[in-house]
Write an enzyme that holds these catalytic residues in place. Structure first.
Site, short mmCIF file in Angstrom:
data_model
loop_
_atom_site.label_atom_id
_atom_site.label_comp_id
_atom_site.label_asym_id
_atom_site.label_seq_id
_atom_site.Cartn_x
_atom_site.Cartn_y
_atom_site.Cartn_z
N ARG A 195 0.88 -1.16 -0.04
CA ARG A 195 -0.19 -0.05 -0.01
C ARG A 195 0.74 1.33 0.00
O ARG A 195 1.64 1.38 0.82
CB ARG A 195 -0.97 -0.16 1.28
CG ARG A 195 -2.03 -1.36 1.05
CD ARG A 195 -2.93 -1.03 0.22
NE ARG A 195 -3.96 -2.29 0.18
CZ ARG A 195 -4.89 -2.58 0.98
NH1 ARG A 195 -5.31 -1.82 1.88
NH2 ARG A 195 -5.64 -3.80 0.75
N GLU B 242 0.58 4.18 1.00
CA GLU B 242 -0.17 5.26 1.53
C GLU B 242 1.03 6.21 2.64
O GLU B 242 1.66 5.28 3.36
CB GLU B 242 -1.09 4.58 2.53
CG GLU B 242 -2.09 3.97 1.78
CD GLU B 242 -3.24 3.06 2.59
OE1 GLU B 242 -2.95 3.35 3.87
OE2 GLU B 242 -4.22 2.75 1.96
N ARG C 14 0.05 2.02 13.29
CA ARG C 14 -0.73 1.09 12.83
C ARG C 14 -0.62 0.51 11.28
O ARG C 14 -1.29 -0.06 10.69
CB ARG C 14 -2.31 0.66 13.35
CG ARG C 14 -2.99 1.74 12.69
CD ARG C 14 -4.56 1.60 12.93
NE ARG C 14 -5.28 2.51 12.03
CZ ARG C 14 -6.78 2.55 12.12
NH1 ARG C 14 -7.44 1.53 12.83
NH2 ARG C 14 -7.34 3.31 11.66
N HIS C 15 0.16 1.62 10.60
CA HIS C 15 0.19 1.61 8.93
C HIS C 15 1.63 1.13 8.53
O HIS C 15 2.40 1.56 9.40
CB HIS C 15 -0.01 2.90 8.35
CG HIS C 15 -1.66 2.99 8.54
ND1 HIS C 15 -2.21 3.84 9.32
CD2 HIS C 15 -2.78 2.86 7.37
CE1 HIS C 15 -3.68 4.06 9.09
NE2 HIS C 15 -3.84 3.37 8.09
N GLU D 205 -9.23 -1.73 13.16
CA GLU D 205 -9.69 -2.84 12.11
C GLU D 205 -8.38 -3.70 11.72
O GLU D 205 -7.33 -3.51 11.83
CB GLU D 205 -10.11 -1.87 10.75
CG GLU D 205 -10.38 -2.87 9.69
CD GLU D 205 -10.03 -2.24 8.28
OE1 GLU D 205 -9.69 -2.74 7.40
OE2 GLU D 205 -10.08 -0.76 8.09
N SER E 116 -11.08 -6.57 6.54
CA SER E 116 -12.13 -5.92 5.43
C SER E 116 -12.58 -7.00 4.52
O SER E 116 -11.80 -7.70 4.28
CB SER E 116 -11.60 -4.53 4.69
OG SER E 116 -12.66 -3.98 4.05
N ARG F 62 -1.50 -6.80 12.13
CA ARG F 62 -2.43 -6.11 13.06
C ARG F 62 -3.02 -7.19 14.19
O ARG F 62 -3.21 -6.71 15.04
CB ARG F 62 -3.50 -5.37 12.32
CG ARG F 62 -3.03 -4.19 11.55
CD ARG F 62 -4.18 -3.40 11.05
NE ARG F 62 -3.83 -1.98 10.54
CZ ARG F 62 -4.62 -1.13 10.02
NH1 ARG F 62 -6.02 -1.17 10.01
NH2 ARG F 62 -4.03 -0.16 9.28
#
Length: 561
Positions: free
Chosen positions: A324, A326, A332-333, A480, A483, A535
């Site tokens: 990802r 991002e 948490r990323h 989360e 998903s 996670r």
């Protein structure tokens, strides 16, 4: 008339001659001093060599210690069945002779006649005693040599198991100690290390916004190894017992996932990580050169899981990397993490998939809480990260399940403004987690029926209310971890939703064509989900940062080691 010097007068020295004479004397003195210094050094070295030779000649134990030399003759090597693991020594017998390969965790010379070592293998430690004399005639030279072995060196030790007068509080094998008979260095570590493993046994303070915050000492004045220093020296950091336990638990979660999937008839697949289009239809992808054209690192195995369903594989799963792009610098990323993915055919209703996912995660968590090996590992982590073993599940085998609208209502009732058709912020997710923990007594829950506008284009909308979708998220400690959704399996509807996407997507473009065409040939209704391994581990143990749960983290600021 030119003047002439009187020969009766003494001659004047030539210019610079006196200075040269002085320099020559100084050079001679310096050379003499250097010769004297060299002679003394040679004499001292010769004396030391003589002392060493006399010491070796009188060393009754010189064959019992030293550096282990590799052998090409297999008959001279140690049989594997005669080698023990430190983990086996908790149940050892008095006077049992064992041979172990372990690291030097600590070395201490008590006197010329006595030294102590703490040996470490993974999370296990035992005290070793080297004492002069005994049936093997241990020498003072051997005692001194043992005390000088550098920390973190790997040694092979043979000795007798003995019960100490009092339990050894500094070792995990506290009811026994190892009285050394022989010791050899297998691999010597550098004398000076960039970080001490014992200092990595204390967790640094971590700020969620500054994930690699520096700190010098803790409240007791002990050295604190910052997260940045740990990650820069990961090889040493992960040798700490709690970190060993964390990654053994991570392996356990993967094994439990495999166990559950195998038991439920899933087929293992391996999807490509180089793809021709952004899976989620967005911009958060890593672009790479690919033989004169562009390719992307896969955001998820989503397309390939669905195509496998169209191949009539019915139930598929995978563990693999997810990328990802991002620029999120939070606790948490990551830009690369490990995904636990599954996809399955739906017989009647998408809640079949939702219920399966809930049962999967409950199985994993309950196994972590109940199987002895995982319980032991969790207790080891708890010594550094208090609360690691306090994750709460509801009684029975069912998860607490709310709709997205019900979750928003709970937030609003508790004074937190949230909109029914907007995505939840991280702060709102955490707040909802606390509310559900107080109301239902669980750290794990699911939200169903997410707004359609915040889900990917391949998510099936609720036939009765197109504003919401047949999609769900799983949460642990209010954050989360998965998903999932029912997917669009009708070709025309899928193409329509792609064109309605923001930005619009072309179903016939080279990047999407093979994916969309799979549904032209007929595909069963299906759904699935993608869990984040890192996670799950982070939130199960309550770790302050996902980097603690990632062996070699990748984030916007880190590409090494």
């Amino acid at each position: 008339m030119d003047s002439q010097e009187d020969p009766s007068l003494p001659s004047r020295p030539k210019e610079g001659a006196e200075e040269e004479k002085t320099q020559s004397k100084n050079a001679l003195k310096k050379a003499a001093k250097e010769r004297d210094k060299a002679e003394k050094a040679a004499k001292r070295q010769a004396q030391e060599q003589q002392e060493k030779e006399r010491s070796e000649a009188s060393d009754t134990a010189k064959h019992l210690y030293g550096t282990l030399q590799p052998s090409s003759d297999p008959s001279t090597t140690l049989p594997l069945e005669k080698s023990s693991e430190l983990a086996e020594l908790y149940k050892a017998q008095e006077n049992q002779e064992v041979t172990v390969d372990a690291r030097i965790h600590n070395a201490r010379v008590q006197s010329a006649k006595l030294a102590f070592l703490v040996l470490r293998e993974e999370a296990h430690t035992i005290q070793a005693v080297i004492a002069e004399g005994g049936p093997h005639r241990i020498s003072r030279q051997m005692v001194k040599w043992c005390g000088g072995i550098s920390g973190e060196s790997i040694v092979r030790v043979t000795g007798l198991i003995k019960q100490p007068k009092e339990p050894v509080s500094s070792a995990s094998v506290s009811n026994f100690e190892l009285h050394v008979e022989k010791i050899y260095v297998i691999s010597e570590a550098a004398q000076k290390l960039p970080v001490q493993v014992k200092d990595c046994m204390r967790a640094p303070p971590v700020n969620e916004e500054t994930t690699e915050e520096e700190a010098d000492t803790d409240s007791q004045g002990a050295p604190v190894v910052s997260l940045a220093t740990r990650l820069n020296n990961r090889v040493l950091d992960v040798r700490a017992a709690a970190n060993q336990a964390i990654f053994q638990l991570q392996s356990g979660i993967s094994n439990l996932f495999i166990e559950y999937m195998t038991k439920n008839g899933f087929c293992w697949i391996n999807s490509p990580k180089l793809v021709g289009a952004a899976t989620e239809g967005g911009a958060n992808v890593f672009e790479v050169k690919y033989f004169g054209t562009k390719a992307y690192l896969s955001q998820s195995p989503q397309f390939f899981k669905q195509m496998a369903i169209a191949m009539d594989m019915k139930r598929v799963c995978e563990i693999g990397p997810v990328f990802r792009a991002e620029n999120s610098n939070t606790h948490r990323h990551l830009t690369e993490f490990t995904g636990l993915d599954f996809e399955m055919v739906i017989k009647n209703h998408y809640h079949e998939v939702l219920a399966f996912g809930e049962s999967l995660l409950i199985f994993i968590i309950r196994s972590l809480q109940n199987r002895p090996e995982y319980v032991r590992l969790t207790k080891t982590v708890d010594q550094v990260f208090p609360g690691a073993g306090n994750f709460r599940l509801p009684a029975g085998d069912s998860a607490v399940r709310l709709t997205f609208a019900e979750g928003v209502k709970l937030l609003n009732e508790n004074g937190i403004e949230a909109a029914e058709y907007d995505d939840l912020s991280t702060a709102e997710e955490k707040a909802l987690g606390k509310i559900i923990l107080e109301k239902y007594g669980t750290d794990f829950y699911t939200l169903d029926k997410f707004p359609s506008a915040i889900r990917p284009f391949y998510t099936l909308r609720d036939p009765g209310n197109p504003k919401v979708s047949n999609s769900y998220d799983f949460f642990m400690r209010g954050q989360e971890v998965m998903s999932g959704a029912q997917r669009v399996h009708n070709y025309e509807r899928l193409c329509e939703q792609m064109r309605q996407n923001d930005p619009p997507l072309d179903p016939m473009s080279e990047g999407f064509r093979h994916y969309t065409e799979a549904f032209r040939y007929g595909c069963a209704p299906h759904g699935g989900g993608g869990l984040g391994l890192n996670r799950i581990l982070q939130f199960y143990l309550g770790l302050p940062d996902i980097r603690f749960a990632t062996l070699f983290p990748r984030d916007p600021g880190r590409l090494a080691p």
